[in-house]
Design a protein around this motif. Sequence first.
Motif, mmCIF file in Angstrom:
data_model
loop_
_atom_site.group_PDB
_atom_site.id
_atom_site.type_symbol
_atom_site.label_atom_id
_atom_site.label_comp_id
_atom_site.label_asym_id
_atom_site.label_seq_id
_atom_site.Cartn_x
_atom_site.Cartn_y
_atom_site.Cartn_z
ATOM 1 N N ALA A 102 0.926 -1.114 0.052
ATOM 2 C CA ALA A 102 -0.012 0.080 -0.156
ATOM 3 C C ALA A 102 0.858 1.170 0.049
ATOM 4 N N LEU A 103 2.095 1.313 0.814
ATOM 5 C CA LEU A 103 2.757 2.484 0.821
ATOM 6 C C LEU A 103 3.478 2.726 -0.512
ATOM 7 N N LEU B 27 5.825 5.034 -4.503
ATOM 8 C CA LEU B 27 6.957 4.793 -5.405
ATOM 9 C C LEU B 27 6.274 4.714 -6.879
ATOM 10 N N VAL B 28 4.916 4.432 -6.931
ATOM 11 C CA VAL B 28 4.384 4.198 -8.419
ATOM 12 C C VAL B 28 4.168 5.551 -9.109
ATOM 13 N N VAL C 167 5.402 -3.096 -6.181
ATOM 14 C CA VAL C 167 4.665 -2.235 -6.957
ATOM 15 C C VAL C 167 5.127 -2.182 -8.204
ATOM 16 N N ALA C 168 6.278 -2.753 -8.349
ATOM 17 C CA ALA C 168 7.036 -2.808 -9.559
ATOM 18 C C ALA C 168 5.939 -3.113 -10.878
ATOM 19 N N ARG D 268 0.333 8.848 -16.357
ATOM 20 C CA ARG D 268 -0.189 7.446 -16.520
ATOM 21 C C ARG D 268 0.023 6.966 -15.019
ATOM 22 N N SER D 269 1.318 6.967 -14.710
ATOM 23 C CA SER D 269 1.644 6.548 -13.434
ATOM 24 C C SER D 269 0.906 6.920 -12.031
ATOM 25 N N ARG D 270 0.564 8.348 -12.266
ATOM 26 C CA ARG D 270 0.046 8.790 -11.268
ATOM 27 C C ARG D 270 -1.529 8.626 -11.177
ATOM 28 N N LEU D 271 -2.060 8.665 -12.501
ATOM 29 C CA LEU D 271 -3.558 8.123 -12.506
ATOM 30 C C LEU D 271 -3.619 6.765 -12.082
ATOM 31 N N ASN D 272 -2.662 5.825 -12.568
ATOM 32 C CA ASN D 272 -2.713 4.512 -12.003
ATOM 33 C C ASN D 272 -2.549 4.507 -10.354
#
Length: 407
Positions: free
Chosen positions: A66-67, A72-73, A120-121, A340-344
């Motif tokens: 979750a963190l 990181l994502v 989270v990779a 895209r990464s922040r939307l994800n």
Amino acid sequence: MESQTADEVAAPNVSPWVVGTMAFATGAVIANLYYAQPLVDTLARVFQADSDAIGLTITVTQIGYALGLALLVPLGDLIERRKLLAALLAAATLGMAAMALAPSLIVFGAAAAVVGLTSVAVQVIVPFAHVLAAKGQQGRVVSTVMSGLLMGILLSRTVAGLVAEAFGWQAVFGLGAVLTALIAVVLWRALPTVAPTVTMRYPALLGSVLRLVREEPVLRLRMLYGALTFSTFSVFWTSAGFLLAGDPYNWNEAQIGLFALFGVAGALAAKFAGGLADRGWVHLTTGAYLLITALSYLLIGWGAVSVVALAIGVLLMDMGVQGTHINNQSLIFALRPDARSRLNTAYMVSYFISAAVGSALSAVVYVAYDWIGVAVLGGLFPALACVVWAVEHFSRSRREAAAATGS
């Protein structure tokens, strides 16, 4: 390798081998989070700990994940994704190796937290797949990669049980370490270098996730659909083991683990959702997937006395959940290509929270109302999603009618 922008790297002939490699990678890496779950009794004996301590250790893995989703994502938009993946997978490899060699439960738990944080990779790989896919193929590519991820979740418990039975519990985590290391090397060689899409400070990057949620109504709606469907996925799988271990089934752990293969069939069936999304059928198919998920619980409830009904219900439920998820990601990744990464991150954090809520409610309801209570609870979430979809559908129809008449 020369850096490319996201637009430049997309090609109509993206290699099926690369897509397949990314799908396998997501499945193998996400499995690292679940290997310990069927081994709780063995771990309790090895580390001379009670079940509460082992349960807390497994929870630590999920907290780490979750963190990682939140912290990181989002870096996938700020740091070149290939380098970010290499760093995350290297750390995950070390974490899995430490779990295999842990001399105490404290060391095992600390290593599990590292594995959770860096696994989270997989949520860096999914939007990367959308970047690499040509226009008109994004849904198909994302659905393939996501099918691999769901198969990893469903098969991890079966693999862990079989490997532990044959070679011992340490071999399970050793195998995870080796697979993760190999994946890191293969992805480094197979994936292109794509330039980051933003330049900002890390605190501003995290803050922009909340801004995206405020500014994008489609994101908020799809977060709701995702939360309501993945919560029902957790409702079922949290209590399914209790049902199958008791009367009238009385199955052992190996038989219960193999039952997860029906969920894999549903995940594979949902792979076709990506092709339908690419044809522009996202709205209508979302309604169909939500309805399938809700109706599946009629069979799942019957599953208290019929394993055939239970198996068909699980196949339909997993197909509906996965199909909705693929539609959701196909839409949100297209909202802002530079984010895209922040939307994800926004989408997956809500997804993960809903899974935790569904799991907790399932355990409580099973104790109080047995399997019929679980079936009612599981069907309630997608039924509510169907209501939301119907409201969205009629609102959309009214807007289109108004636009057609010029009013």
